[in-house]
Design an enzyme around this catalytic site. Structure first.
Site: not given
Ligand code: AP5
Ligand code: MG
Length: 190
Positions: A14, A90, A129, A135, A146
């Protein structure tokens, strides 16, 4: 005005595709994840509240998200070409709130673009990532949570937008430019 919801599971691309859409179409961008991470970085009250949810892979409560969203949307003024909503809505209540918020301003969502990516690939991208970005939610345990939240609370929006008649499915696996070509074709046809 073209208001676009860019939709997909964690790691579906996204944010990556939003950057290309901003550059090509001159759209504004709201990433609710980026807004929350910036609040966390600045140590605000909102950031402290958000951290508890984000680090646990859970969603921030709808009322809080909706009030933040309207404020950011209005900050773009009235003359914008359209807004990319990245990471919002969401949940079904968020989709309803977005529809209501836009209609109060005489606007609407023009398209919901779903980036469809298989789960093994999502896991691979996010673990990778996590090794680079730092993160706090890009570790295997939180990624699994998630993805679980995505399936239970967010994926039902595909059917919701299908019923609104504005759902577009895109194969989100493969070359960035091919995916962006498919997205561009949807936007250009609006
Ligand atoms: P958010 O920041 O929105 O995270 P997310 O949805 O989990 O998604 P990501 O940002 O991780 O992935 P992305 O789809 O943007 O993919 P990206 O382009 O980065 O939300 C974080 C948290 O905030 C939530 O868990 C929740 O707690 C809270 N939150 C946010 N919004 C909320 C809301 N509305 N309500 C309640 N809570 C909310 O790509 C991922 C990686 O893959 C990158 O490294 C990229 O380089 C790579 N990549 C991209 N495309 C490709 C490709 N085609 N091939 C190979 N690699 C690729
Ligand atoms: Mg993102």
């Amino acid at each position: 005005m073209k208001n676009i919801v860019i939709f997909g599971a964690p790691g579906s691309g996204k944010g990556t595709q939003s950057d290309k859409m901003i550059a090509k179409f001159g759209l504004e961008h709201i990433s609710t994840g980026d807004v929350l991470r910036s609040e966390m970085k600045n140590g605000t009250e909102l950031g402290k509240t958000a951290k508890g949810y984000i680090d646990n892979g859970q969603l921030i409560p709808d009322e809080l998200m909706v009030s933040i969203l309207a404020g950011v949307y209005d900050s773009f003024g009235k003359e914008h070409k359209g807004v990319i909503f990245d990471g919002f809505p969401r949940t079904i209540p968020q989709a309803e709130a977005l529809k209501q918020m836009l209609s109060e301003r005489g606007h609407q969502v023009s398209a919901m673009i779903e980036l469809d990516v298989p789960e093994e690939e999502l896991m691979k991208r996010l673990v990778l990532r996590g090794q680079q970005s730092g993160r706090s939610d890009d570790n295997e345990e939180t990624i699994k949570k998630r993805l679980g939240v995505y399936h239970s609370q967010t994926a039902p929006l595909i059917e919701w937008y299908r019923r609104e008649g504005i759902h577009h499915h895109i194969d989100g696996l493969g070359e960035l430019d091919r995916i962006f070509g498919d997205i561009s074709a949807v936007i250009e046809a609006l």
